[in-house]
Design a protein around this motif. Structure first.
Motif, mmCIF file in Angstrom:
data_model
loop_
_atom_site.group_PDB
_atom_site.id
_atom_site.type_symbol
_atom_site.label_atom_id
_atom_site.label_comp_id
_atom_site.label_asym_id
_atom_site.label_seq_id
_atom_site.Cartn_x
_atom_site.Cartn_y
_atom_site.Cartn_z
ATOM 1 N N GLU A 145 48.279 74.678 147.110
ATOM 2 C CA GLU A 145 48.822 73.320 147.248
ATOM 3 C C GLU A 145 50.144 73.332 148.009
ATOM 4 N N GLY B 221 46.573 67.356 152.398
ATOM 5 C CA GLY B 221 46.761 66.651 151.124
ATOM 6 C C GLY B 221 46.660 65.158 151.343
ATOM 7 N N LYS C 244 51.064 60.366 152.936
ATOM 8 C CA LYS C 244 49.960 60.645 153.857
ATOM 9 C C LYS C 244 48.908 59.550 153.958
ATOM 10 N N ASN D 64 51.012 71.605 151.684
ATOM 11 C CA ASN D 64 52.132 70.686 151.922
ATOM 12 C C ASN D 64 52.987 71.157 153.088
ATOM 13 N N ALA E 281 49.574 66.870 143.653
ATOM 14 C CA ALA E 281 49.849 68.286 143.485
ATOM 15 C C ALA E 281 51.243 68.570 142.926
HETATM 16 MG MG MG Z 1 49.840 68.175 148.732
#
Ligand code: MG
Ligand code: ADP
Length: 594
Positions: free
Chosen positions: A30, A94, A80, A34, A99
C-alpha cells in the motif's frame, strides 16, 4: 433505544485493516502504491523483524501539505477520485482512501511529508489511529512513512504472522512485482540494516528482465505482442525449456498494476501446448494495457484480482497468439528435464554393497525420445552405489549389514515401471520405487547435513549460474547446506553462483537446472514442518530420486528394498506419503470369498 449503532471511525478503520492489511507485505504494497501514485522515481524500503517491528518507505514524490497530510489518515479521504464515475476510469494504483487510515489504526506511525515549495514539512505522530502530535519537520521533498509495531493492538492478527524470513519473502515478492510493473522506478530494500534488493530504474524492458530474472533466463525470453479489441498485450515469453513447477516467474501487469489472473495464466499455458510437460508452468512477463473502463479493479480488497469485461475473446486470442509464437521458436534441445539418476551415495555412513552395472544397466534404460538426446548429457543414465565391494560387478549384491529379512523370497516384480512387488510372510508388499528411493536418500543426506561432509567431485570447468531474484532468495540460505552434501557452490556477484564441484553421487555434466529444481521444491513443499535441514534433504531427495517410469531389474529392485528397510522409517516418505502398501493373505482370502 435502537440496537443498531454507527461505528466510530477508529473501529471501522480497524475492521477495514483486517481486509487490507494482512501482513507486513500488505503495508509495503500500500505504501509503495501511494509513493508511485505521488510520482516518485526513487523509493527505498527499510524493514526490521520481517516488517513487524518496522516498515519505512521513503519516496521522492510530490509530498503533501499539512492539510492534506491530516486528511490522508482520515477514512475515505483520497485525492484520486471525486465521484463514483471516476472508479470506472481509474489510472492510479489507489483510490479507496482506505489504506493509510487502516494501517495507522493497527500500528504506531510517523508520517513526514513535504512539498517542493514548502519550507518545512509536516510530521504526524499517530498511535493506534489516534493522532498524538503534529509538528514542523525539515526534510527533502517527498514522504517518509514509518510503521512500527504492526498489529501491536490486534493480538489475534499478530498470531497469524509467520517467521521473519517468511514475512520478508512476501515483502520481496511485492518489490519484484512493483519493479516489473514500474520498470522506470529505482527501488531498494534493506532488512535489519542489510541490503536485500537494489533495482535500478531503466527504460529498457530487457534490462529490467535481467535485473529481475537474471541474465541466463533473459536470454531465453522472446518478445511477444498482440492487440485484440482495444487490448494491447506485450511482453516476453520464456522458451519452453525455462518452464518451472511454480508460477512465481509469471508476471501480469494490467495498466501498471501487478495482478494475478488464473484465466490469463491458463490461456498462456494452453498456448504452449505440449511443448512443456504437464505440471510445469511457463515463465512470462505480460503488460496488458486497456481502457480502464474495460476492467474492474474494485472486486478484491487488495486489488490483486480484477475483472475484465469480455475476457473470453481476449483469452482465446492470447492462447492462439502464444501458440504461434512458441511454434516459431527454434526447437529446444533439451525438453523436459526428466532425469532418472539413481544416486550413487558413496559418502553413506552405512555399509553399502558395491556394484556398478555399467553398460549393461544403461542399455536397459530407454533413451529419451528426443532425437537430439544422443550426447551423454541428455541421455538417461542410471547408476548404483559402489563402496566396499563384497561382490564383483553384476553379481547379486550382499545385503547391507544388520538388515532383517523382510521378504521371504528374493523375487521381485515391477509393475508399470513404477511399483516393486515382492512377497513377505503375511502376503505381498507393493513399493513405490520413487518414494522408496526418496526415503533412502533423505536419510543419507540428513546424515551429511548433520555430520560428515559428503564426497565431492571437482569440475574441470566451473559453472557460473545466475538466477531470478525470486529464486536466488531461496537458493542463498541453501548454499552452506548444499556444500555439506557435496556441492561446491560459492556466491559470485549479484544473484550468481559459481559451482566448482558436484556431489560424488551426482551424474556429471549438469547444466545447473538441478539447482533450479531444488529451489522449486523448497518453495512449494512447506509441508515438512521440522527444521530447515529436513526440508532441504527432502527437497534434494525428491528431485534426485529415481523416477517412476524407469525399468529396474532384479538386483536393482532388491537393492532398493534392502536399503529401504535399512532406513529408520521405511513406511512413510519425507513428505508423509506411504511408501509401502501391504496386501495380506487374509485380505486376499476375504476378497476371494474363502
Ligand atoms: Mg493508497
Ligand atoms: P488512496 O491511495 O486510496 O487514495 P490512501 O489511504 O492510501 O488512499 O492515501 C490517502 C491519500 O493520501 C492519497 O489519496 C494521497 O493523496 C495521500 N498520500 C498517501 N501517501 C502519499 C505519498 N507517499 N505521497 C503523497 N501523497 C500521499
Amino acid at each position: 433505544m435502537s440496537l443498531i449503532k454507527v461505528l466510530p471511525d477508529i473501529v471501522a478503520n480497524k475492521i477495514a485493516a483486517g481486509e487490507v492489511v494482512e501482513r507486513p507485505a500488505s503495508v509495503v504494497k500500500e505504501l509503495l502504491e501511494n509513493s508511485i501514485d505521488a510520482g516518485a522515481t526513487r523509493i527505498t524500503v527499510d524493514v526490521e523483524g520481517g516488517g513487524r517491528r518496522l516498515v519505512r518507505v521513503v519516496d521522492n514524490g510530490t509530498g503533501m501539505g499539512r492539510e492534506d497530510a491530516l486528511l490522508s489518515i482520515e477514512r475515505h479521504a483520497t485525492s484520486k477520485i471525486e465521484s463514483v464515475d471516476d472508479i470506472a476510469k481509474i489510472t492510479t494504483l489507489g483510490f479507496r482512501g482506505e489504506a493509510l487510515p487502516s494501517i495507522v489504526s493497527v500500528s504506531r506511525a510517523v508520517i513526514d511529508t513535504k512539498r517542493k515549495d514548502d519550507t518545512f514539512g509536516t510530521r504526524l505522530v499517530i498511535q493506534g489511529g489516534v493522532l498524538r502530535d503534529v509538528t514542523d519537520v525539515g526534510l527533502e521533498t517527498g514522504t517518509v512513512v514509518e510503521i512500527k509495531s504492526l498489529f501491536y493492538n490486534v493480538p489475534a492478527r499478530r498470531k497469524f504472522l509467520r517467521t521473519d524470513t517468511t514475512e520478508l519473502k512476501h515483502i520481496k515478492n511485492i518489490l519484484y512485482d512493483m519493479a516489473v510493473g514500474s520498470p522506470g522506478l529505482s527501488l531498494s530494500l534493506t532488512s535489519d540494516g542489510r541490503e536485500i534488493f537494489a533495482y535500478r530504474g531503466t527504460a529498457e524492458r530487457t534490462e529490467m528482465l535481467r535485473q529481475i530474472l537474471g541474465g541466463t533466463m533473459t536470454k531465453l525470453m522472446v518478445p511477444f505482442d498482440i492487440s485484440i479489441e482495444g487490448v494491447e498485450i506485450e511482453g516476453f515469453l520464456g522458451k519452453p525449456e525455462t518452464a518451472r513447477n511454480t508460477t512465481v516467474h509469471q508476471y501480469i501487469i494490467m495498466n501498471g498494476r501487478a495482478i494475478s489472473s488464473r484465466s490469463i495464466g491458463r490461456a498462456v499455458r494452453d498456448g504452449y501446448g505440449s511443448t512443456i510437460i504437464r505440471g510445469l508452468y511457463p515463465v512470462f512477463v505480460l503488460y496488458v494495457e486497456t481502457d480502464p473502463a474495460r476492467i474492474d479493479v474494485n472486486v478484491h480488497p487488495t486489488k490483486r484480482e480484477i475483472k475484465i469485461h469480455r475476457e473470453f475473446a481476449i483469452l482465446n486470442a492470447l492462447r492462439e497468439s502464444v501458440a504461434l509464437t512458441i511454434q516459431s521458436m527454434p526447437a529446444a534441445p533439451d525438453l523436459g528435464r526428466e532425469r532418472s539418476s539413481f544416486i550413487d551415495y558413496s559418502g553413506s555412513a552405512r555399509p553399502v554393497t558395491v556394484y556398478d552395472l555399467g553398460d549393461r544397466w544403461q542399455h536397459e534404460v530407454p533413451r529419451q525420445s528426443d532425437s537430439s538426446a544422443e550426447d551423454s548429457d541428455t541421455q538417461t543414465v542410471l547408476r548404483l552405489a559402489r563402496l566396499e565391494t563384497t561382490a564383483p560387478p553384476g553379481d547379486f549384491p550382499a545385503r547391507p549389514a544388520g538388515v532383517e529379512t523382510c521378504y521371504d523370497s528374493p523375487r521381485f516384480w515391477q509393475l508399470k515401471d513404477r511399483y516393486i512387488i515382492t512377497t513377505v510372510k503375511e502376503g505381498a508388499i507393493i513399493i513405490d520405487q520413487h518414494i522408496a528411493h526418496e526415503r533412502i536418500l533423505f536419510e543419507e543426506l540428513l546424515e551429511h547435513l548433520k555430520g560428515r561432509q559428503a564426497a565431492a567431485q571437482q569440475l574441470l570447468f566451473p559453472l557460473v549460474l545466475d538466477f531470478p531474484a525470486a529464486d536466488y532468495d531461496i537458493l542463498e540460505p541453501m548454499i552452506p547446506f548444499l556444500n555439506r552434501i557435496g556441492f561446491g557452490i560459492r556466491e559470485f556477484g549479484e544473484r550468481s553462483v559459481m559451482v566448482d564441484a558436484l556431489p560424488a553421487w551426482h551424474k556429471g555434466g549438469d547444466d545447473g537446472s538441478i539447482l533450479a529444481e531444488y529451489i522449486d521444491e523448497m518453495r512449494v513443499h512447506g509441508r515438512i514442518t521440522s527444521g530447515y535441514m529436513e526440508k532441504l534433504a527432502a527437497a534434494v531427495a525428491c528431485r534426485s530420486a529415481i523416477k517412476a517410469g524407469a525399468p529396474l531389474n532384479q538386483e536393482e529392485m532388491r537393492y532398493l528394498v534392502d536399503k529401504l528397510f535399512a532406513t529408520s522409517s521405511p513406511f512413510v516418505c519425507p513428505h508423509g506419503r506411504p511408501v509401502i502398501v501391504k496386501l495380506t493373505i487374509e485380505e486376499l482370502d476375504r476378497r476371494f470369498g474363502r
